[in-house]
Design a protein around this motif. Structure first.
Motif, PDB file in Angstrom:
ATOM      1  N   SER A 163       9.255 -11.948  -0.411  1.00 46.50           N
ATOM      2  CA  SER A 163       9.550 -10.518  -0.484  1.00 46.50           C
ATOM      3  C   SER A 163       8.441  -9.663   0.124  1.00 46.50           C
ATOM      4  CB  SER A 163       9.776 -10.106  -1.941  1.00 46.50           C
ATOM      5  OG  SER A 163       8.638 -10.413  -2.731  1.00 46.50           O
ATOM      6  N   ILE A 164       7.218 -10.218   0.199  1.00 45.15           N
ATOM      7  CA  ILE A 164       6.107  -9.467   0.777  1.00 45.15           C
ATOM      8  C   ILE A 164       6.318  -9.193   2.268  1.00 45.15           C
ATOM      9  CG2 ILE A 164       4.762 -11.514   1.411  1.00 45.15           C
ATOM     10  CD1 ILE A 164       2.257  -9.975   0.568  1.00 45.15           C
ATOM     11  N   LEU A 165       7.190  -9.975   2.891  1.00 43.19           N
ATOM     12  CA  LEU A 165       7.462  -9.787   4.320  1.00 43.19           C
ATOM     13  C   LEU A 165       8.413  -8.634   4.588  1.00 43.19           C
ATOM     14  CD1 LEU A 165       7.914 -13.511   5.405  1.00 43.19           C
ATOM     15  CD2 LEU A 165       5.867 -12.093   5.600  1.00 43.19           C
ATOM     16  N   ASP A 166       8.904  -8.010   3.529  1.00 41.79           N
ATOM     17  CA  ASP A 166       9.837  -6.893   3.688  1.00 41.79           C
ATOM     18  C   ASP A 166       9.061  -5.635   4.084  1.00 41.79           C
ATOM     19  OD1 ASP A 166      12.096  -5.359   3.723  1.00 41.79           O
ATOM     20  OD2 ASP A 166      12.270  -5.170   1.540  1.00 41.79           O
ATOM     21  N   GLN A 167       8.587  -5.629   5.316  1.00 35.94           N
ATOM     22  CA  GLN A 167       7.809  -4.513   5.867  1.00 35.94           C
ATOM     23  C   GLN A 167       8.362  -4.172   7.249  1.00 35.94           C
ATOM     24  OE1 GLN A 167       5.206  -3.129   4.200  1.00 35.94           O
ATOM     25  NE2 GLN A 167       5.067  -4.620   2.528  1.00 35.94           N
ATOM     26  N   SER A 168       8.122  -2.936   7.651  1.00 35.91           N
ATOM     27  CA  SER A 168       8.425  -2.561   9.027  1.00 35.91           C
ATOM     28  C   SER A 168       7.190  -2.880   9.863  1.00 35.91           C
ATOM     29  CB  SER A 168       8.766  -1.067   9.116  1.00 35.91           C
ATOM     30  OG  SER A 168       9.071  -0.707  10.450  1.00 35.91           O
ATOM     31  N   TRP A 169       7.116  -4.103  10.363  1.00 37.89           N
ATOM     32  CA  TRP A 169       5.896  -4.614  10.964  1.00 37.89           C
ATOM     33  C   TRP A 169       5.521  -3.904  12.258  1.00 37.89           C
ATOM     34  CZ3 TRP A 169       2.626  -8.171   8.793  1.00 37.89           C
ATOM     35  CH2 TRP A 169       3.080  -8.788   7.618  1.00 37.89           C
ATOM     36  N   ILE A 170       6.484  -3.312  12.921  1.00 34.16           N
ATOM     37  CA  ILE A 170       6.206  -2.603  14.169  1.00 34.16           C
ATOM     38  C   ILE A 170       6.405  -1.099  14.019  1.00 34.16           C
ATOM     39  CG2 ILE A 170       6.921  -2.355  16.582  1.00 34.16           C
ATOM     40  CD1 ILE A 170       7.633  -5.276  16.605  1.00 34.16           C
ATOM     41  N   GLY A 171       7.323  -0.694  13.167  1.00 35.00           N
ATOM     42  CA  GLY A 171       7.648   0.728  13.040  1.00 35.00           C
ATOM     43  C   GLY A 171       6.789   1.498  12.066  1.00 35.00           C
ATOM     44  N   ASP A 172       6.060   0.814  11.195  1.00 35.89           N
ATOM     45  CA  ASP A 172       5.216   1.489  10.210  1.00 35.89           C
ATOM     46  C   ASP A 172       3.793   1.579  10.750  1.00 35.89           C
ATOM     47  OD1 ASP A 172       3.835   2.468   8.054  1.00 35.89           O
ATOM     48  OD2 ASP A 172       4.696   1.073   6.597  1.00 35.89           O
ATOM     49  N   PRO A 173       3.237   2.789  10.903  1.00 43.23           N
ATOM     50  CA  PRO A 173       1.872   2.925  11.448  1.00 43.23           C
ATOM     51  C   PRO A 173       0.821   2.177  10.635  1.00 43.23           C
ATOM     52  CG  PRO A 173       2.958   5.061  11.379  1.00 43.23           C
ATOM     53  CD  PRO A 173       3.847   4.104  10.637  1.00 43.23           C
ATOM     54  N   LYS A 174       1.036   2.046   9.309  1.00 45.09           N
ATOM     55  CA  LYS A 174       0.058   1.371   8.468  1.00 45.09           C
ATOM     56  C   LYS A 174       0.096  -0.144   8.635  1.00 45.09           C
ATOM     57  CE  LYS A 174       0.153   4.948   4.884  1.00 45.09           C
ATOM     58  NZ  LYS A 174       0.439   5.238   3.450  1.00 45.09           N
ATOM     59  N   VAL A 175       1.234  -0.658   9.075  1.00 42.59           N
ATOM     60  CA  VAL A 175       1.404  -2.110   9.178  1.00 42.59           C
ATOM     61  C   VAL A 175       1.307  -2.593  10.627  1.00 42.59           C
ATOM     62  CG1 VAL A 175       2.938  -4.045   8.608  1.00 42.59           C
ATOM     63  CG2 VAL A 175       2.890  -2.012   7.147  1.00 42.59           C
ATOM     64  N   SER A 176       1.649  -1.738  11.583  1.00 48.49           N
ATOM     65  CA  SER A 176       1.684  -2.153  12.984  1.00 48.49           C
ATOM     66  C   SER A 176       0.314  -2.600  13.486  1.00 48.49           C
ATOM     67  CB  SER A 176       2.224  -1.018  13.860  1.00 48.49           C
ATOM     68  OG  SER A 176       1.501   0.181  13.635  1.00 48.49           O
ATOM     69  N   PHE A 177      -0.753  -2.012  12.949  1.00 47.88           N
ATOM     70  CA  PHE A 177      -2.098  -2.454  13.328  1.00 47.88           C
ATOM     71  C   PHE A 177      -2.296  -3.925  13.003  1.00 47.88           C
ATOM     72  CE2 PHE A 177      -6.401  -3.348  11.734  1.00 47.88           C
ATOM     73  CZ  PHE A 177      -7.121  -3.208  12.910  1.00 47.88           C
ATOM     74  N   TYR A 178      -1.847  -4.346  11.839  1.00 48.93           N
ATOM     75  CA  TYR A 178      -2.011  -5.739  11.424  1.00 48.93           C
ATOM     76  C   TYR A 178      -1.102  -6.667  12.230  1.00 48.93           C
ATOM     77  CZ  TYR A 178      -4.509  -3.527   7.623  1.00 48.93           C
ATOM     78  OH  TYR A 178      -5.402  -2.775   6.898  1.00 48.93           O
ATOM     79  N   SER A 179       0.021  -6.146  12.705  1.00 47.75           N
ATOM     80  CA  SER A 179       0.882  -6.937  13.590  1.00 47.75           C
ATOM     81  C   SER A 179       0.153  -7.258  14.890  1.00 47.75           C
ATOM     82  CB  SER A 179       2.171  -6.173  13.890  1.00 47.75           C
ATOM     83  OG  SER A 179       2.856  -5.836  12.710  1.00 47.75           O
ATOM     84  N   ILE A 180      -0.483  -6.240  15.463  1.00 40.44           N
ATOM     85  CA  ILE A 180      -1.266  -6.452  16.692  1.00 40.44           C
ATOM     86  C   ILE A 180      -2.408  -7.419  16.426  1.00 40.44           C
ATOM     87  CG2 ILE A 180      -2.739  -5.302  18.384  1.00 40.44           C
ATOM     88  CD1 ILE A 180      -1.053  -2.753  17.883  1.00 40.44           C
ATOM     89  N   LEU A 181      -3.049  -7.264  15.293  1.00 42.25           N
ATOM     90  CA  LEU A 181      -4.183  -8.121  14.941  1.00 42.25           C
ATOM     91  C   LEU A 181      -3.755  -9.575  14.788  1.00 42.25           C
ATOM     92  CD1 LEU A 181      -7.224  -7.696  14.328  1.00 42.25           C
ATOM     93  CD2 LEU A 181      -6.609  -7.609  11.904  1.00 42.25           C
ATOM     94  N   ILE A 182      -2.609  -9.806  14.152  1.00 39.69           N
ATOM     95  CA  ILE A 182      -2.109 -11.170  13.948  1.00 39.69           C
ATOM     96  C   ILE A 182      -1.875 -11.867  15.285  1.00 39.69           C
ATOM     97  CG2 ILE A 182      -0.105 -12.490  13.168  1.00 39.69           C
ATOM     98  CD1 ILE A 182       0.085 -10.505  10.816  1.00 39.69           C
ATOM     99  N   VAL A 183      -1.230 -11.163  16.215  1.00 43.80           N
ATOM    100  CA  VAL A 183      -0.927 -11.761  17.517  1.00 43.80           C
ATOM    101  C   VAL A 183      -2.213 -12.057  18.290  1.00 43.80           C
ATOM    102  CG1 VAL A 183       0.280 -11.450  19.705  1.00 43.80           C
ATOM    103  CG2 VAL A 183       1.286 -10.562  17.600  1.00 43.80           C
ATOM    104  N   SER A 184      -3.149 -11.127  18.277  1.00 40.76           N
ATOM    105  CA  SER A 184      -4.409 -11.314  19.008  1.00 40.76           C
ATOM    106  C   SER A 184      -5.200 -12.486  18.458  1.00 40.76           C
ATOM    107  CB  SER A 184      -5.249 -10.031  18.932  1.00 40.76           C
ATOM    108  OG  SER A 184      -4.563  -8.931  19.494  1.00 40.76           O
ATOM    109  N   LEU A 185      -5.278 -12.581  17.139  1.00 37.60           N
ATOM    110  CA  LEU A 185      -6.034 -13.673  16.527  1.00 37.60           C
ATOM    111  C   LEU A 185      -5.346 -15.012  16.749  1.00 37.60           C
ATOM    112  CD1 LEU A 185      -7.034 -11.956  13.157  1.00 37.60           C
ATOM    113  CD2 LEU A 185      -8.509 -12.389  15.129  1.00 37.60           C
TER     114      LEU A 185
END
Length: 314
Positions: A163-185
């Motif tokens: 259930s923790i994955l229920d986020q707007s990973w690209i559309g939410d400004p607070k979460v999109s940073f971590y999406s970019i970080l995950i891919v880069s790492l």
């Protein structure tokens, strides 16, 4: 008289030998120049000349299309620092991204290298597995993760344990940073890990054994033996990580395109949009590019000088 004759015979022989040595040195220098010359020409044509040209155009109002332009002095730089809030925000976002990538990527890569080095039989397998993401283009990796974030994670979030994955990973400004970080790492850790592993293989076993005999524990051996011996690799990895993080463009462009809004816009993307999307202000974009260049140059010089000093101390 005989001694004089022998001396007279030896001197021409010495002259011939010295001439041959000089000829060999000259030939080796010529071969060295011929090997280096193509790379040097490419360096001048595709790096040095464009950099100097960007520096000149940064003092103009050139739009990238017309042959004519006007020199405007430092007005582009003043506008970037004083009036361009989007550029300032992109700088702070890039700095935040750089700090996270710099710390996490180097710490995790070093930890993985240390862990894999202890597994003698499966070392090659794990090294290959962790390095494989680096063989994929970052654009392709970003598109893959874009599909995962928008299609796979929502399906997994329907399960109670995910259930923790229920986020707007690209559309939410607070979460999109971590999406970019995950891919880069995910894409960059394996490359740094291989560099650290190569350095760890050069640490003498005698030093490790001596420290164990002296009663040093794992953390003491790591701090006083291993880290000083691989400081050159740490310098290289920190240099590569800082440069790559500050100049990041592709992962942000492919994953979020700087959005939502401009919340994930990095400096390179801001410069790109200024040149190609916002009124074609090439002169102003070049001024921003020179600011980015100077920032990266300054931070890199500081980082390398500090770590190089530690290498000498080690």
């Amino acid at each position: 008289m005989s001694n004089v004759a022998v001396t007279e015979l030896k001197s021409p022989v010495k002259e011939v030998a010295s001439t041959k040595k000089k000829t060999k040195k000259e030939n080796s220098h010529i071969r060295l120049i011929l090997f280096v010359l193509p790379a040097f020409i490419f360096y001048i044509l595709f790096l040095l000349i464009p950099t100097v040209g960007a520096g000149i155009y940064s003092f103009t109002d050139w739009n990238g299309l017309n042959k004519s332009y006007n020199f405007v002095g430092f007005s582009n730089y003043i506008e970037a620092f004083r009036d361009d809030s989007a550029f300032r925000n992109s700088f702070w976002f890039t700095l935040k991204y750089t700090i996270f990538v710099f710390v996490i990527q180097n710490v995790v890569a070093l930890a993985l290298a240390l862990l894999i080095e202890t597994r003698m039989k499966s070392k090659g397998f794990f090294r290959t597995i962790f390095f494989m993401p680096n063989m994929i283009s970052l654009i392709i990796s970003s598109l893959m993760f874009s599909f995962i974030f928008t299609n796979v994670f929502p399906e997994l979030s329907k399960k109670a344990i995910f259930s923790i994955l229920d986020q707007s990973w690209i559309g939410d400004p607070k979460v999109s940073f971590y999406s970019i970080l995950i891919v880069s790492l995910w894409q960059g850790i394996g490359y740094m890990m291989v560099i650290y592993m190569a350095a760890l293989q050069g640490v003498p076993k005698q030093l490790k054994e001596a420290s164990m005999i002296d009663g040093a524990n794992v953390f003491q051996r790591l701090r006083h033996v291993v880290i000083p011996m691989i400081m050159h690799a740490i310098t290289i990895c920190c240099f590569l990580t800082l440069n790559g993080a500050f100049k990041v463009f592709d992962v942000v462009y492919a994953l979020t395109q700087g959005g939502p809004g401009t919340s994930t816009q990095v400096m390179a993307l801001n410069i790109y949009e200024e040149a190609f999307s916002n009124n074609f202000r090439f002169g102003y974009a070049n001024a921003k590019a020179m600011i980015l260049f100077l920032v990266v140059l300054l931070i890199t010089l500081i980082q390398v000088s500090i770590l190089k000093r530690k290498e000498v101390e080690a």
